[in-house]
Design an enzyme around this catalytic site. Structure first.
Site, PDB file in Angstrom:
ATOM      1  N   PHE A 110      11.638   0.591  -0.797  1.00  0.00           N
ATOM      2  CA  PHE A 110      10.739   1.445  -0.031  1.00  0.00           C
ATOM      3  C   PHE A 110       9.787   0.569   0.781  1.00  0.00           C
ATOM      4  O   PHE A 110       9.396  -0.512   0.330  1.00  0.00           O
ATOM      5  CB  PHE A 110       9.953   2.343  -0.983  1.00  0.00           C
ATOM      6  N   TYR A 120       3.220  12.188  -7.133  1.00  0.00           N
ATOM      7  CA  TYR A 120       3.210  13.364  -6.262  1.00  0.00           C
ATOM      8  C   TYR A 120       4.610  13.856  -5.915  1.00  0.00           C
ATOM      9  O   TYR A 120       4.757  14.846  -5.207  1.00  0.00           O
ATOM     10  CB  TYR A 120       2.429  13.090  -4.973  1.00  0.00           C
ATOM     11  N   LYS A 121       5.640  13.195  -6.415  1.00  0.00           N
ATOM     12  CA  LYS A 121       7.010  13.653  -6.161  1.00  0.00           C
ATOM     13  C   LYS A 121       7.421  14.599  -7.290  1.00  0.00           C
ATOM     14  O   LYS A 121       7.009  15.747  -7.321  1.00  0.00           O
ATOM     15  CB  LYS A 121       7.946  12.460  -6.033  1.00  0.00           C
ATOM     16  N   ARG A 124      17.657  14.177   3.289  1.00  0.00           N
ATOM     17  CA  ARG A 124      17.567  14.084   1.834  1.00  0.00           C
ATOM     18  C   ARG A 124      17.292  15.473   1.255  1.00  0.00           C
ATOM     19  O   ARG A 124      16.410  16.200   1.732  1.00  0.00           O
ATOM     20  CB  ARG A 124      16.455  13.121   1.412  1.00  0.00           C
ATOM     21  N   ASP A 138       9.855  -0.120  -9.837  1.00  0.00           N
ATOM     22  CA  ASP A 138       9.209   0.991  -9.143  1.00  0.00           C
ATOM     23  C   ASP A 138       9.946   2.268  -9.550  1.00  0.00           C
ATOM     24  O   ASP A 138      11.129   2.439  -9.248  1.00  0.00           O
ATOM     25  CB  ASP A 138       9.262   0.800  -7.626  1.00  0.00           C
TER      26      ASP A 138
END
Length: 384
Positions: A123, A215-216, A359, A190
């Protein structure tokens, strides 16, 4: 986290407020791999914090409402979702801040070594920070795909994701840790695209440090604070680069020199963002009494339903094998951003990674099998 029965996809849909579709109904919300939907409990927790805590007791809330202890209390709640026994995880600050601290602290565990290995497709914040950390520490940054990283006696740190943020491919953390430790290196994982959607056994795998956003799939809200994990075996020698006042052993003595707090508490940096922390605290109730293996099984079932409903010829870049799949599926299309907007107009919310990836996130607490199939049908209609 025992469960009496395996949950079906959408098992906690009633506990969420979903974004609205153009027709006024609930959207098919498949963007939880980017930002989770809002749990009703998160909203309730924030309102309680504002009305019952901040408004009524003010500064006394740090003690009377337990705010000061929240980073580690909440860290233990998140830690339970990633296979960490209590006392090894703390919540606070952003993912980027946590990652910066973890990478440098990890490098300090292996003085004299010269190489930082990292995923070439990591990322962006992971790649940018690895580059900066290498420059600050004098390490040489070497990148490759996670399964191609080859640590040796010069390697200090191996930094990898659990799940590829673009494709949703799940990497073999066990094998990566085994190779790194055989070379004497430290692993920083991660977990941003893994926590809350699949089981991760940090203690069992022997991971040294880990970070992740909330927050995902944890649905903590936009900008929710991140977490950092450090295996207990490193606590006594852990040397973090960000020596903030809340990580001091006695923060309110206001001494001139910084003395590290015991254990993972020394990784606390700034004043905790309490409203965001308490929103996350409420959001985590969705996972109470639910096994992550069952959540992942439900997520995989959603992915299967989506993939099976796609017409032949759609370019799916995510592995179909369950053991290699995280929580989202990605398809390659001619105009990802244009199709993303077109799907939204049809009530299907996904996200795009330019130039050509769409996605589809399968957050099992609120996504149903009908949602997954609807998304596939709507995509197929747009691709005709």
């Amino acid at each position: 986290m025992p469960s009496n029965s395996s949950p079906e996809p959408g098992f906690a849909r009633h506990a969420f407020v979903l974004p609205r579709a153009p027709d006024g109904g609930d959207a098919v919300y498949l963007a939880g791999n980017s930002l989770g939907a809002q749990p009703r409990a998160a909203r309730d927790a924030v309102l309680a914090a504002v009305d019952e805590q901040w408004a009524r007791v003010g500064v006394a809330g740090w003690e009377d409402s337990g705010w000061w202890a929240t980073p580690q209390r909440l860290g233990d709640r998140v830690g339970a979702l990633v296979g960490a026994v209590p006392g090894q995880t703390v919540v606070g600050d952003s993912t980027s801040v946590q990652l910066f601290g973890a990478l440098i602290a990890a490098s300090r565990l292996r003085p004299g070594r010269s190489v930082l290995l990292s995923d070439a497709g990591h990322f962006p914040t992971d790649r940018y920070l690895a580059t900066s950390v290498a420059r600050l520490t004098g390490l040489t940054l070497v990148t490759a795909a996670p399964d191609a990283l080859a640590p040796d006696a010069d390697t200090a740190v191996v930094a990898v994701p659990a799940v590829d943020f673009r494709t949703g491919e799940r990497w073999d953390l066990a094998a990566i840790v085994e190779r790194a430790h055989a070379a004497g290196a430290v692993v920083v994982a991660d977990l941003s695209h893994a926590v809350g959607v699949l089981p991760v056994d940090l203690d069992g795998l022997g991971v040294d440090l880990a970070v992740g956003c909330t927050y995902k799939y944890l649905n903590g809200g936009p900008g929710a604070p991140a977490f950092v994990y450090v295996a207990a075996r490193h606590h006594d020698v852990l040397d973090p680069p960000l020596t903030g006042w809340t990580g001091h052993a006695e923060p309110f003595t206001m001494t001139e020199a910084w003395t590290p707090a015991p254990g993972v508490g020394r990784l606390r940096v700034g004043t905790p963002p309490m409203l965001s922390m308490l929103a996350l605290d409420g959001a985590l109730s969705v996972f109470d009494g639910v096994a992550l293996a069952d959540v992942h099984a439900a997520s995989l079932a959603l992915g299967d339903a989506f993939l099976e409903a796609l017409p032949a010829g759609v370019d799916v870049v995510t592995p179909r094998e369950h053991g290699r799949r995280g929580g989202h599926a990605a398809v390659r299309v001619p105009d990802a951003e244009g199709l993303c907007a077109a799907l939204a107009r049809r009530g299907v919310v996904v996200d795009a990674r330019p130039p050509d990836l769409l996605r589809f996130g399968f957050a099992a607490p609120y996504v149903t099998l009908d949602d997954a199939r609807t998304a596939a049908r709507e995509l197929a209609a747009l691709l005709v």
